[in-house]
Each structure stands twice: as structure tokens, then as C-alpha cells.
Write a protein that holds these residues in place. Structure first.
Motif, PDB file in Angstrom:
ATOM      1  N   PHE A 200       0.807  -1.223   0.000  1.00  0.00           N
ATOM      2  CA  PHE A 200       0.000   0.000   0.000  1.00  0.00           C
ATOM      3  C   PHE A 200       0.840   1.273   0.000  1.00  0.00           C
ATOM      4  O   PHE A 200       0.328   2.348  -0.313  1.00  0.00           O
ATOM      5  N   CYS A 201       2.112   1.184   0.338  1.00  0.00           N
ATOM      6  CA  CYS A 201       2.964   2.374   0.357  1.00  0.00           C
ATOM      7  C   CYS A 201       3.839   2.502  -0.887  1.00  0.00           C
ATOM      8  O   CYS A 201       4.662   3.414  -0.968  1.00  0.00           O
ATOM      9  N   ASP A 202       3.681   1.610  -1.833  1.00  0.00           N
ATOM     10  CA  ASP A 202       4.445   1.666  -3.084  1.00  0.00           C
ATOM     11  C   ASP A 202       3.465   1.694  -4.247  1.00  0.00           C
ATOM     12  O   ASP A 202       2.780   0.707  -4.507  1.00  0.00           O
ATOM     13  N   PRO A 203       3.359   2.813  -4.988  1.00  0.00           N
ATOM     14  CA  PRO A 203       2.386   2.911  -6.076  1.00  0.00           C
ATOM     15  C   PRO A 203       2.492   1.805  -7.110  1.00  0.00           C
ATOM     16  O   PRO A 203       1.482   1.344  -7.641  1.00  0.00           O
ATOM     17  N   GLU A 204       3.707   1.344  -7.408  1.00  0.00           N
ATOM     18  CA  GLU A 204       3.850   0.288  -8.401  1.00  0.00           C
ATOM     19  C   GLU A 204       3.259  -1.021  -7.894  1.00  0.00           C
ATOM     20  O   GLU A 204       2.538  -1.724  -8.607  1.00  0.00           O
ATOM     21  N   GLN A 205       3.574  -1.362  -6.637  1.00  0.00           N
ATOM     22  CA  GLN A 205       3.005  -2.565  -6.039  1.00  0.00           C
ATOM     23  C   GLN A 205       1.482  -2.455  -5.916  1.00  0.00           C
ATOM     24  O   GLN A 205       0.747  -3.419  -6.136  1.00  0.00           O
ATOM     25  N   GLU A 206       1.057  -1.260  -5.590  1.00  0.00           N
ATOM     26  CA  GLU A 206      -0.382  -1.021  -5.435  1.00  0.00           C
ATOM     27  C   GLU A 206      -1.115  -1.261  -6.752  1.00  0.00           C
ATOM     28  O   GLU A 206      -2.129  -1.975  -6.801  1.00  0.00           O
ATOM     29  N   ARG A 207      -0.607  -0.682  -7.856  1.00  0.00           N
ATOM     30  CA  ARG A 207      -1.276  -0.850  -9.148  1.00  0.00           C
ATOM     31  C   ARG A 207      -1.260  -2.302  -9.611  1.00  0.00           C
ATOM     32  O   ARG A 207      -2.211  -2.778 -10.225  1.00  0.00           O
ATOM     33  N   MET A 208      -0.162  -2.984  -9.294  1.00  0.00           N
ATOM     34  CA  MET A 208      -0.113  -4.400  -9.643  1.00  0.00           C
ATOM     35  C   MET A 208      -1.209  -5.170  -8.912  1.00  0.00           C
ATOM     36  O   MET A 208      -1.876  -6.039  -9.486  1.00  0.00           O
ATOM     37  N   MET A 209      -1.411  -4.835  -7.651  1.00  0.00           N
ATOM     38  CA  MET A 209      -2.457  -5.498  -6.881  1.00  0.00           C
ATOM     39  C   MET A 209      -3.837  -5.199  -7.462  1.00  0.00           C
ATOM     40  O   MET A 209      -4.646  -6.107  -7.654  1.00  0.00           O
ATOM     41  N   TRP A 210      -4.115  -3.918  -7.753  1.00  0.00           N
ATOM     42  CA  TRP A 210      -5.427  -3.577  -8.315  1.00  0.00           C
ATOM     43  C   TRP A 210      -5.671  -4.328  -9.629  1.00  0.00           C
ATOM     44  O   TRP A 210      -6.774  -4.813  -9.875  1.00  0.00           O
ATOM     45  N   ARG A 211      -4.621  -4.438 -10.451  1.00  0.00           N
ATOM     46  CA  ARG A 211      -4.774  -5.128 -11.729  1.00  0.00           C
ATOM     47  C   ARG A 211      -5.038  -6.622 -11.514  1.00  0.00           C
ATOM     48  O   ARG A 211      -5.931  -7.196 -12.142  1.00  0.00           O
ATOM     49  N   GLU A 212      -4.268  -7.239 -10.632  1.00  0.00           N
ATOM     50  CA  GLU A 212      -4.428  -8.674 -10.386  1.00  0.00           C
ATOM     51  C   GLU A 212      -5.795  -9.003  -9.793  1.00  0.00           C
ATOM     52  O   GLU A 212      -6.370 -10.058 -10.076  1.00  0.00           O
ATOM     53  N   LEU A 213      -6.324  -8.113  -8.981  1.00  0.00           N
ATOM     54  CA  LEU A 213      -7.601  -8.375  -8.310  1.00  0.00           C
ATOM     55  C   LEU A 213      -8.799  -7.852  -9.091  1.00  0.00           C
ATOM     56  O   LEU A 213      -9.946  -8.004  -8.645  1.00  0.00           O
ATOM     57  N   GLY A 214      -8.556  -7.231 -10.230  1.00  0.00           N
ATOM     58  CA  GLY A 214      -9.657  -6.761 -11.063  1.00  0.00           C
ATOM     59  C   GLY A 214     -10.254  -5.438 -10.639  1.00  0.00           C
ATOM     60  O   GLY A 214     -11.369  -5.100 -11.047  1.00  0.00           O
ATOM     61  N   PHE A 215      -9.521  -4.645  -9.858  1.00  0.00           N
ATOM     62  CA  PHE A 215     -10.025  -3.341  -9.424  1.00  0.00           C
ATOM     63  C   PHE A 215      -9.651  -2.214 -10.390  1.00  0.00           C
ATOM     64  O   PHE A 215     -10.115  -1.091 -10.233  1.00  0.00           O
TER      65      PHE A 215
END
Length: 437
Positions: A53-68
């Protein structure tokens, strides 16, 4: 942080600015820390959440993987990450087209929890367009808090201590001015809640500022020990219990005449006390009694709830199943405490439609934590987790011994110094002779 106060700048927070905002964690004390410092001292279960949650790149990867979100459609934006007693709170700005239900869906929350390796993630809507994710790695309410032994003599009846919130603050309940409904399955801790409230009102009961009346349809097995603190106690037949309720309505209507034109908001005194009526498992009278008794109960119950607030009459009511059939007038009980429930549909029964979107998860309270509940604090968004104090048998004995109101003295009229009980002949029993002597 107050979202309403920072809405205009939020839409401009992107890229490096958002990253730096999350890197510099200043709310945890005077020392400003970096994410690296934060991760180093965080418990193992929380490290992944902070890194994601504190790294924008990791965050976007998570949103993409989870379909958000996606590059084409856009991504949600994490605006703030804050340490809490149970883990971290993450403030998220939803992307266009998202609904609150997309985030509060149990499948979506489970996927989020699995991604960050947390036992549980919950979500609530704190402001239109924004969502608060609560990453939970510690249950701060797993161990109950002990019942306070010392209660202030000038207890505020609009803020009676009943337990603790999960952030450690004292949970207080507005007994005066608000009717209270507590719904929860068997073993959910409703009795602990009632005894906690009685303990919190204890000094006022002893002084006469509070008059306690109790209806216990379980034959006194549940609240029988409370009888010495009551001016009225009914537990045998449905007829007796409804009569007590009708008597209370009569007293209420007489009180309104006393106050009429004299005072807008009465203050409880021994001469004009706050009359608190406790009805344990109200469905026994509202749904499971004779139809004629049900009709009498509904009439008296409705009058007491609709007219009692101003002239110092309050109701505390418990029920196992908070359905409309069991609590037909639940709209008149505005302060609602949702304890452990068996079905997700019951959450809406106790807390209204959309309660899950606002953070009430009563059906997920385990049997191992009786007393845990969800309540809505006045002036705050969503629901707060709390737990009623743990009440032991010793606590009950202490409450009854310490807070029983004084009994009126018997003052016989006339001079009985020469009275001889033998003069009454054989019609008087030995016990009566002893009392007369």
C-alpha cells in the motif's frame, strides 16, 4: 485525517506526490519515519500490507491482479496509510465507475486479504467516492476487559460505560434520552451488556436518580439476581409482564402532566428519577404469547417508546432474532447494538439496509468472543467494534450489595407500646406475632 477538509487537493495527488505522502509517516509520533523504518518495526503479518500500500507500483499491480483497475480504465488511488491498534487503515479513492458494493463484497475482501497476507480485511464507506480498508492482524477485543469496580457517583446517564472500543477507548451508551435495542444469538453476551449498564448506572440507582424496572420472560433465571435493585420485577406470566408495562405507561403519562409547561428537559433526581425498563428477550411477548397479550404488549410498548424520551422513561431491550416479526416497533429503538448473529440478513435487521457497506459485520463475530458487538457512534461514519465488560458472579454479588436502593422505613402510626399480640387470639400466625411484636 478529515476527508471532507482535504477533498479539493485529493484529485491532484498522483505519481511521486502520492508516493512521498505515503513515505513520510508523521502521525505515529514526533519522529518522521520512512516506509523502511515502518516495515522494520511492524509485526510480520503486517509487513506485506505496508510494502504494497505504500508503493504505487506494487499497489497498481495489486489492483490489476484483483480486477479493481487497469491501465486503460484507470486505478484506485491509495491516499493515506495509518497504523491502528489492529493493523493499518488505508484510505482509498475509488476509480470512476466503482460502487461501494464492489469493495464490501466478501469475495473481493477475501481476495484482498489473501494478496497482502492478512487474516482479515474489512471495508467501509467514509465519504462518497472514498473507501477505508481496514487490514486486521490483531484482534484487540479477543480478551474481555474487566468490569470497573469504581463508578463515579455523578455518572452521566447519557454516557453510561458499557465496555471498550477496539482502539481502547471506553464505550459509553446513552441510556437517558435514547431507547436501546441489543440483538444477538444465544451466548452472544447480552447478559454481560445488561449487567455492565446496570453497573454503570449503579450509583444513580442507589441514590434514587434511576428507577429500575425489569421484565424477564425466562422466569427470573437470567436477571433474577437483579431484583433487589428494582422497584418492579416481573418474570412469571405474560399477563404479569404486560401489566408491568401498562403500569409503566400510566406512570409515564402522569409524569408528562407534571412536567407540562414547567421544564423542557427534566434532570433525573430522586424525586423525579429516570425510569429504565429492561425487557429481556422481548420476542417472548411480541411474538410467542397469546394474541390478546401480544396486542396489549404492542400497544403499551409503542406508547412507552414513542412518548418516553422527554419525561425520563427509557427502554433497554434484548432479542435473539431482530426480525420485524419479533421487534415490530424496532424503528422506535434508535440506539442499536449488533452482537453475534447467525445470518448476514440479520445485520440489516439490526442496523438497517446497507449496514455492511458501513462496516457492520455482526454475523462474523465468533462464538469465542461473547460481548463483542458493532455500534454506531454519534457523529462518526460507519460502525465501531466494541466489547461489553466481562461480568463475573462476584461482580454481580458486588453490584447488588453496593447499589441496592434504600428501602422505605416502616413508620407505624399511633402508640403501640402496650400492644400484646396474644390479644389477637388464634387467628394470627407465629410469624405474624413476631413481626407485630
Amino acid at each position: 485525517m478529515n476527508l471532507a477538509a482535504i477533498l479539493p487537493p485529493l484529485v491532484t495527488i498522483v505519481g511521486t506526490t502520492a508516493f512521498m505522502a505515503r513515505m513520510m509517516i508523521g502521525s505515529r509520533g514526533e519522529q518522521v519515519e520512512t516506509v523502511t523504518d515502518w516495515v522494520a518495526e511492524a509485526p510480520m503479518e503486517l509487513k506485506t500490507s505496508i510494502l504494497v500500500f505504500c508503493d504505487p507500483e506494487q499497489e497498481r499491480m495489486m489492483w490489476r491482479e484483483l480486477g479493481f483497475g487497469s491501465v486503460e480504465a484507470g486505478f484506485p488511488t491509495v491516499l493515506d496509510v495509518q497504523y491502528t491498534s489492529y493493523g493499518v487503515d488505508v484510505e482509498v479513492q475509488m476509480r470512476g465507475g466503482h460502487r461501494v458494493a464492489d469493495w464490501t463484497d466478501q469475495g473481493a475482501l477475501d481476495a484482498l486479504a489473501q494478496y497482502v497476507g492478512a487474516p482479515e480485511v474489512t471495508a467501509l464507506s467514509v465519504y462518497p467516492g472514498f473507501i477505508r480498508l481496514q487490514v486486521r492482524v490483531v484482534d484487540t477485543l479477543a480478551t474481555p476487559s474487566l468490569l470497573p469496580v469504581v463508578v463515579s457517583d455523578d455518572v452521566d446517564l447519557e454516557a453510561v460505560p458499557a465496555g471498550v472500543f477496539e482502539d481502547g477507548r471506553t464505550w459509553t451508551v446513552p441510556v437517558q434520552g435514547r431507547h436501546i435495542l441489543a440483538g444477538g444469538r444465544m451466548g452472544s453476551g447480552k447478559s454481560s451488556l445488561l449487567w455492565s449498564l446496570v453497573n454503570g448506572m449503579g450509583p444513580a440507582i442507589r441514590s434514587g436518580r434511576v428507577e429500575l424496572r425489569v421484565i424477564d420472560p425466562k422466569g427470573g433465571m437470567e436477571l433474577g439476581f437483579l431484583e433487589p435493585l428494582c422497584t418492579r420485577f416481573a418474570c412469571t406470566t405474560a399477563e404479569e409482564m404486560v401489566e408491568l408495562l401498562e403500569e409503566t405507561v400510566t406512570d409515564l403519562q402522569e409524569a408528562t402532566q407534571r412536567y407540562r409547561g414547567k421544564v423542557r428537559k427534566p434532570v433525573p433526581t430522586p424525586e423525579n428519577p429516570l425510569v429504565v425498563t429492561i425487557i429481556d428477550e422481548a420476542a417472548t411477548l411480541s411474538a410467542f404469547s397469546d394474541p390478546k397479550v401480544q396486542a396489549r404488549f404492542e400497544r403499551a410498548h409503542g406508547l412507552l417508546l414513542s412518548q418516553g424520551r422527554a419525561p425520563l422513561y427509557s427502554v433497554i431491550e434484548t432479542v435473539i432474532d431482530p426480525s420485524k416479526e419479533n421487534v415490530p416497533q424496532r424503528q422506535l429503538l434508535p440506539y442499536r447494538i449488533g452482537m453475534g448473529l447467525d445470518e448476514a440478513s440479520q445485520v440489516a435487521m439490526i442496523h438497517g439496509q446497507g449496514a455492511r457497506n458501513r462496516g457492520s459485520y455482526c454475523d462474523r463475530i465468533p462464538y469465542t468472543t461473547p460481548g463483542v458487538c458493532y455500534v454506531q457512534e454519534d457523529g462518526t461514519a460507519g460502525f465501531q467494534r466494541a466489547r461489553a465488560f466481562m461480568v463475573s458472579n462476584e461482580d454481580i454479588d458486588r453490584i447488588v450489595a453496593e447499589y441496592a436502593p434504600p428501602q422505605p422505613d416502616f413508620a407505624p402510626q399511633g402508640d403501640y407500646s402496650d400492644f400484646d399480640p396474644d390479644d389477637l387470639g388464634e387467628g394470627i400466625s407465629g410469624d405474624d406475632q413476631e413481626r407485630a411484636a
